[in-house]
Design an enzyme around this catalytic site. Sequence first.
Site, PDB file in Angstrom:
ATOM      1  N   HIS B 128      20.594 -73.025  13.533  1.00  0.00           N
ATOM      2  CA  HIS B 128      21.613 -73.128  14.576  1.00  0.00           C
ATOM      3  C   HIS B 128      22.962 -72.702  14.031  1.00  0.00           C
ATOM      4  O   HIS B 128      23.335 -73.083  12.921  1.00  0.00           O
ATOM      5  CB  HIS B 128      21.721 -74.577  15.050  1.00  0.00           C
ATOM      6  CG  HIS B 128      20.717 -74.948  16.082  1.00  0.00           C
ATOM      7  ND1 HIS B 128      20.801 -74.509  17.368  1.00  0.00           N
ATOM      8  CD2 HIS B 128      19.609 -75.714  16.022  1.00  0.00           C
ATOM      9  CE1 HIS B 128      19.790 -74.990  18.064  1.00  0.00           C
ATOM     10  NE2 HIS B 128      19.043 -75.722  17.267  1.00  0.00           N
ATOM     11  N   CYS B 197      22.473 -67.213  15.936  1.00  0.00           N
ATOM     12  CA  CYS B 197      22.883 -66.565  17.176  1.00  0.00           C
ATOM     13  C   CYS B 197      24.286 -65.990  17.063  1.00  0.00           C
ATOM     14  O   CYS B 197      25.089 -66.375  16.232  1.00  0.00           O
ATOM     15  CB  CYS B 197      22.772 -67.507  18.375  1.00  0.00           C
ATOM     16  SG  CYS B 197      23.859 -68.909  18.296  1.00  0.00           S
ATOM     17  N   ARG B 206      22.004 -61.453  17.797  1.00  0.00           N
ATOM     18  CA  ARG B 206      21.665 -62.274  16.633  1.00  0.00           C
ATOM     19  C   ARG B 206      22.434 -61.736  15.433  1.00  0.00           C
ATOM     20  O   ARG B 206      22.670 -60.537  15.333  1.00  0.00           O
ATOM     21  CB  ARG B 206      20.168 -62.203  16.330  1.00  0.00           C
ATOM     22  CG  ARG B 206      19.268 -62.674  17.448  1.00  0.00           C
ATOM     23  CD  ARG B 206      19.327 -64.182  17.627  1.00  0.00           C
ATOM     24  NE  ARG B 206      18.420 -64.597  18.682  1.00  0.00           N
ATOM     25  CZ  ARG B 206      18.777 -64.713  19.953  1.00  0.00           C
ATOM     26  NH1 ARG B 206      20.010 -64.490  20.330  1.00  0.00           N
ATOM     27  NH2 ARG B 206      17.887 -65.071  20.857  1.00  0.00           N
TER      28      ARG B 206
END
Lengths: 53, 229
Positions: B128, B197, B206
């Site tokens: 993340h 991301c 990405r």
Amino acid sequence: MYGWIWRHLPGNAWVKALLSLLLALAVVYVLFQYVFPWAEPLLPFNDVTVDGQ
Amino acid sequence: MRVIVRTVSELCVTIGTVIVLFVVYVLFWTGVKADRAMDSQIDQLQDQWARRPVAAQGSGRDADAAPPEPAAYPDGKPFAVMYIPRFGFTWNKPVLQGTATNTLKKGLGHYARTAKLGQKGNFAVAGHRRTYGDPFKDFPELRPGDAVVLTDGTTWFTYRIDKKPYRTLPADIGVIDPVPRKSGYREPGRYLTLTTCEPEWGHSHRLIAWAHLDATQPVEAGKPEALRR
């Protein structure tokens, strides 16, 4: 809506206030424990892989 | 009439409160939950490593030999700890097998079909950038030469970043190939790929970082150079 709840709570004003507080806490608990964990993956922050899994 | 107006305004206030609570949940509470989960994953790993017999590892292995092939990683379970000094000297995160949504809530996720840690091929890991503890928040700060250090309890693996983070589209799975496309690597080798991301709060692209295996050493030899202050 809130007036209706207030009228249907038992007891005097103090008891009603305490019960409302408990109700509000219960709602927040349900939201944080069940509703938000369900809703959060619908947001884009989870897409960190390149194969679209 | 008055009842309708009152009910509608009460509903609006309620929805507004729920939205604010949801923002608090996403920005703050997921971090609290993830920090707790990651700590427990690292504790679990350290327990597991502490129980392993010492004699079985490192004895008689010469320093140049490649580390032995590790056993298959069980899905959703931690198997390594990653350190990236660029993200701060206290930055360490567990690496779990698989990239399922639930797995990524507890740490970084290893793409199941890519190579194992330190083996020939491409060891690819996703994490993340925002929410759930923001593990890869500083991803764009990575520069060539930065160390990415991993340990599986028996060996320290030091990878070195070779390029500034590369921006690509979500469908570009070639970036986690054994010889990643666009990475500049020509021959098969022991590579590492990190993905997260981009933009920070979005999902249209990405960010990719590639590294090659620079050094390995058994844990008995102490921490690798990159982690010493």
